[in-house]
Design an enzyme around this catalytic site. Structure first.
Site, PDB file in Angstrom:
ATOM      1  N   SER A  36       0.762  -1.197  -0.076  1.00 56.68           N
ATOM      2  CA  SER A  36      -0.037  -0.080   0.016  1.00 56.68           C
ATOM      3  C   SER A  36       0.973   1.303  -0.052  1.00 56.68           C
ATOM      4  CB  SER A  36      -0.468   0.232   1.258  1.00 56.68           C
ATOM      5  OG  SER A  36       0.029   0.108   2.421  1.00 56.68           O
ATOM      6  N   CYS A  37       2.168   1.039   0.157  1.00 55.56           N
ATOM      7  CA  CYS A  37       2.916   2.193   0.057  1.00 55.56           C
ATOM      8  C   CYS A  37       3.238   2.794  -1.001  1.00 55.56           C
ATOM      9  CB  CYS A  37       4.497   1.947   0.946  1.00 55.56           C
ATOM     10  SG  CYS A  37       4.243   1.572   2.417  1.00 55.56           S
ATOM     11  N   ILE A  38       3.981   3.957  -1.244  1.00 58.46           N
ATOM     12  CA  ILE A  38       4.096   4.489  -2.479  1.00 58.46           C
ATOM     13  C   ILE A  38       5.904   4.674  -2.714  1.00 58.46           C
ATOM     14  CG2 ILE A  38       4.283   6.480  -4.099  1.00 58.46           C
ATOM     15  CD1 ILE A  38       1.406   5.342  -3.665  1.00 58.46           C
ATOM     16  N   GLY A 102       0.936   1.543  -3.995  1.00 59.40           N
ATOM     17  CA  GLY A 102      -0.489   1.858  -3.744  1.00 59.40           C
ATOM     18  C   GLY A 102      -1.578   0.872  -3.990  1.00 59.40           C
TER      19      GLY A 102
END
Lengths: 169, 211
Positions: A36-38, A102
């Protein structure tokens, strides 16, 4: 002794909430196993300076909690990455920006993490727009983890997902 | 202990929490043993406070490809439970659960995932029941999800939730195995900061009555 053919490539990983910047052409910057991180990649092709931010959360809301490890937040990481790149000699107007990550790894019924991935994408785009920085390429969303690498020597960015070959972004 | 002071959790309370989690884990492994019909033992149980950014090291590194059975904790407090296995071990587990010869399962289809989900259900419920029984908290697992992907990618949304509150994490890492077959895996329990506060508070209240 290092011969021309065996020059060691140096790998520097930006962990959760970290920023890494390099002007060493042998260096590969990376964000490993991004869900979910960028992974935000910035590169100045003229001065060959690359930078990566591993963004974990959307907006800090300037809360007191944001002070410690504040670069985990998009609104703090983006100006900070720009600042660090400029310190190394990068020219803001030359910087090429690419984003990846993401993903939504779980469906909302089984997780209480809400849709962090989508909120991260939205926040990163909003902050980049506020900084008047154009995104030249992106590979975001979906349901798969990614490993993102930025090769400082060439400026190319690769995105690798499980079971598929790395593709250039 | 530096980390304990920083989080405002007293040593005696940390010891209580370790005890609760230890009991929960043994209960979970008992449930797992009954389900697969093989005696499983806990070979390592480690409760530690680590920087959240290093959490992927607990599961072999961010890029390490693993099978994860995930359950959210809901009810009186929130958190995350994950059973993490190397892929070949997960396939072996499916074989055991489905009564197949070891080596039969080669991919995670719907039926295989369903068997692992059921295993997650048992493990998670046994763990949470024990913690709930000992603290008076109401805790339930969400329906389990099974996935194969990079470890870092699977856990980062859970870590993000924790990082809103703090940059250190109380991780409970249990390694279990059996002599007969290699089913070494890691049970990772990631409580939110709120979970820790509620648990300690409930435990204090409950302790006056129970102990």
């Amino acid at each position: 002794m290092v011969t021309g053919a065996t020059v060691q490539e140096k790998s520097i990983a930006a962990n959760l909430g970290e920023i890494k910047v390099s002007n060493d052409p042998q260096v590969t910057l990376s964000c490993l196993g991004v869900g979910s991180c960028i992974a935000l990649c910035m590169y100045d092709p003229e001065n060959k300076i690359g930078g990566m931010a591993h963004i974990v959360l959307p907006i800090s809301n300037n809360s007191a909690r944001a002070k410690e490890n504040a670069t985990k937040y998009a609104d703090i990481a983006i100006p900070e990455l720009l600042h660090q790149m400029r310190q190394q000699g990068a020219v803001r107007s030359k910087i090429v920006t690419r984003i990846s990550g993401g993903a939504q790894m779980f469906n909302s019924a089984s997780s209480n993490t809400f849709d962090t991935g989508a909120r991260n994408i939205e926040a990163v785009k909003k902050v980049l727009a506020e900084e008047v920085i154009k995104i030249s390429a992106e590979d975001t969303g979906g349901r798969k983890g990614r490993t993102v690498r930025l090769f400082v020597g060439t400026g190319s960015v690769s995105v690798k997902t499980v079971g598929e070959p790395a593709k250039e972004l | 202990m530096e980390g304990v002071q920083r989080s405002g959790v007293y040593e005696v309370e940390l010891a209580r929490w370790t005890e609760l989690v230890g009991q929960g884990t043994h209960n979970a492994v008992l449930g797992l043993s009954e389900m697969v019909g093989v005696k499983i033992r806990v070979t390592a149980l480690d409760l530690k406070e680590i920087p959240v950014r290093n959490a992927a090291d607990l599961v072999g590194g961010a890029e390490n490809e693993v099978v994860v059975i995930y359950l959210g904790i809901v009810g009186g407090a929130t958190g995350h439970i994950m059973l993490v296995y190397p892929i070949n071990v997960a396939f072996g587990l499916v074989d055991m659960l489905m009564g197949e010869e070891i080596g039969t399962t080669q991919e995670l289809g719907e039926m295989e995932a369903s068997a692992l989900q059921e295993m997650g259900n048992i493990t998670g419920s046994f763990f949470l029941n024990s913690v709930a029984d000992n603290t008076g908290m109401q805790l339930m697992p969400t329906p389990p999800t099974v996935m194969i992907d990079m470890a870092g990618a699977i856990i980062d949304a859970a870590l993000a939730e924790i990082m809103v509150e703090r940059d250190e994490l109380f991780a409970m890492e249990t390694v279990f195995s059996t002599d007969i077959r290699d089913i070494t895996g890691t049970l990772l329990v990631l409580p939110t900061a709120e979970f820790m506060d509620v648990m300690l508070e409930q435990n204090r209240k409950y302790a006056r009555v129970q102990w």
